[in-house]
Design a protein around this motif. Structure first.
Motif, PDB file in Angstrom:
ATOM      1  N   VAL A  94      43.588  37.302  35.967  1.00  0.00           N
ATOM      2  CA  VAL A  94      42.425  37.117  36.933  1.00  0.00           C
ATOM      3  C   VAL A  94      42.175  35.531  36.366  1.00  0.00           C
ATOM      4  O   VAL A  94      41.493  35.404  35.365  1.00  0.00           O
ATOM      5  N   ARG A  95      42.046  34.621  37.266  1.00  0.00           N
ATOM      6  CA  ARG A  95      41.672  33.219  36.912  1.00  0.00           C
ATOM      7  C   ARG A  95      40.558  33.059  37.648  1.00  0.00           C
ATOM      8  O   ARG A  95      40.358  32.938  38.849  1.00  0.00           O
ATOM      9  N   ARG A 123      45.661  36.674  40.262  1.00  0.00           N
ATOM     10  CA  ARG A 123      44.718  36.264  41.299  1.00  0.00           C
ATOM     11  C   ARG A 123      43.928  35.310  40.842  1.00  0.00           C
ATOM     12  O   ARG A 123      43.347  35.348  39.760  1.00  0.00           O
ATOM     13  N   VAL A 124      43.017  34.795  41.598  1.00  0.00           N
ATOM     14  CA  VAL A 124      42.005  33.965  41.690  1.00  0.00           C
ATOM     15  C   VAL A 124      40.675  34.553  42.293  1.00  0.00           C
ATOM     16  O   VAL A 124      40.622  34.788  43.441  1.00  0.00           O
ATOM     17  N   VAL A 125      39.498  34.312  41.429  1.00  0.00           N
ATOM     18  CA  VAL A 125      38.221  34.572  41.978  1.00  0.00           C
ATOM     19  C   VAL A 125      37.642  33.205  41.833  1.00  0.00           C
ATOM     20  O   VAL A 125      37.741  32.419  40.563  1.00  0.00           O
ATOM     21  N   SER A 126      36.349  33.070  42.667  1.00  0.00           N
ATOM     22  CA  SER A 126      35.445  31.806  42.457  1.00  0.00           C
ATOM     23  C   SER A 126      34.632  32.108  41.256  1.00  0.00           C
ATOM     24  O   SER A 126      34.209  33.432  41.206  1.00  0.00           O
ATOM     25  N   ALA A 127      34.077  31.167  40.930  1.00  0.00           N
ATOM     26  CA  ALA A 127      32.846  31.188  39.824  1.00  0.00           C
ATOM     27  C   ALA A 127      31.540  32.019  40.484  1.00  0.00           C
ATOM     28  O   ALA A 127      30.815  32.703  40.044  1.00  0.00           O
ATOM     29  N   GLY A 187      40.252  39.326  44.159  1.00  0.00           N
ATOM     30  CA  GLY A 187      40.687  38.027  44.127  1.00  0.00           C
ATOM     31  C   GLY A 187      41.777  37.426  45.207  1.00  0.00           C
ATOM     32  O   GLY A 187      42.169  38.549  45.814  1.00  0.00           O
ATOM     33  N   ASP A 188      42.059  36.346  45.305  1.00  0.00           N
ATOM     34  CA  ASP A 188      43.061  35.706  46.183  1.00  0.00           C
ATOM     35  C   ASP A 188      44.425  35.797  45.396  1.00  0.00           C
ATOM     36  O   ASP A 188      44.256  35.049  44.177  1.00  0.00           O
ATOM     37  N   GLU A 192      48.817  32.104  47.485  1.00  0.00           N
ATOM     38  CA  GLU A 192      48.150  31.762  48.922  1.00  0.00           C
ATOM     39  C   GLU A 192      46.974  30.539  48.536  1.00  0.00           C
ATOM     40  O   GLU A 192      46.561  29.804  49.159  1.00  0.00           O
ATOM     41  N   TYR A 193      46.297  31.229  47.179  1.00  0.00           N
ATOM     42  CA  TYR A 193      45.178  29.968  46.938  1.00  0.00           C
ATOM     43  C   TYR A 193      45.668  28.770  46.687  1.00  0.00           C
ATOM     44  O   TYR A 193      45.344  27.572  47.175  1.00  0.00           O
ATOM     45  N   PHE A 194      46.811  28.583  46.022  1.00  0.00           N
ATOM     46  CA  PHE A 194      47.369  27.431  45.796  1.00  0.00           C
ATOM     47  C   PHE A 194      47.905  26.605  47.295  1.00  0.00           C
ATOM     48  O   PHE A 194      47.577  25.667  47.049  1.00  0.00           O
TER      49      PHE A 194
END
Length: 209
Positions: A94-95, A123-127, A187-188, A192-194
């Motif tokens: 998780v980033r 997967r990516v999550v926002s701050a 997360g994304d 897809e986030y990229f």
């Protein structure tokens, strides 16, 4: 914002390891994993990684060279993916990402997208999504390795690895695995986030690092 509070990590309940001892212990424990999941939470927006030619190129401001060097590791990523598949080892990341992206995170997301092509679950999550857990301080850098080890990785203010605190309490490990899994589910997918947030960006201005 996710209404999730992170479990408490108390250094006195773990064992402090030097950088070399941490790297060695991580490799040994990772090699023994069979039929288990591992989870990593990445929070800092800048790291001074060692031993990465691509990272060195980024540091020099050579963006195209940094991307070219990432492409040269595909055989290694494939070998790792096959080994993990043989062992039944599923690694998840998780980033946490802040906007605007730092040069390091922009580079890392290129790296993570490539890792995802070889089966790594990222997967990516926002701050903003983790703000509830960061009312007093930022989330730590954590790796849950298999069923029996948790490392809190320690860094200098500049982002250089100092070592880690190793925890082996099963209840603590389970609680962190559950926390990171919930972030992962929210997360994304990194690919897809990229495509949405990173692919169109110009080369980063590394002088601002």
């Amino acid at each position: 914002m996710l209404d999730l509070l992170a479990p408490l990590l108390r250094p006195d309940q773990g064992e402090r390891l030097t950088r070399d001892a941490y790297k060695r212990d991580f490799r040994e424990r990772d090699a023994r994993i069979l039929n288990a999941d591992s989870w990593k939470l990445e929070r800092r927006q800048h790291f001074e990684e060692q031993g990465s030619p691509s990272r060195d190129a980024l540091r020099r401001g050579e963006w195209q060279e940094a991307l070219r060097l990432l492409g040269e590791r595909r055989d290694d990523l494939l070998a790792t993916a096959r080994d993990d598949d043989r062992k039944g080892h599923r690694f998840h990341r998780v980033r946490v990402v802040e906007q605007p992206l730092t040069p390091y995170v922009q580079w890392e997301l290129h790296s993570h997208r490539q890792r995802a092509e070889y089966g790594e679950r990222i997967r990516v999550v926002s701050a903003e999504q983790v703000a509830a857990a960061e009312r007093e301080h930022l989330l730590p850098e954590v790796v849950v390795l298999g069923h029996d080890t948790l490392f809190q990785v320690l860094y200098s203010p500049s982002g250089a690895t100092l070592g880690a605190v190793r925890y082996t309490d099963r209840e603590l490990i389970d609680s962190w695995q559950s926390y990171i899994r919930k972030l992962y589910e929210a997360g994304d997918d990194v690919r897809e986030y990229f495509e949405r947030e990173v692919a169109h960006l110009p080369p980063p201005q590394t002088r601002t690092e």
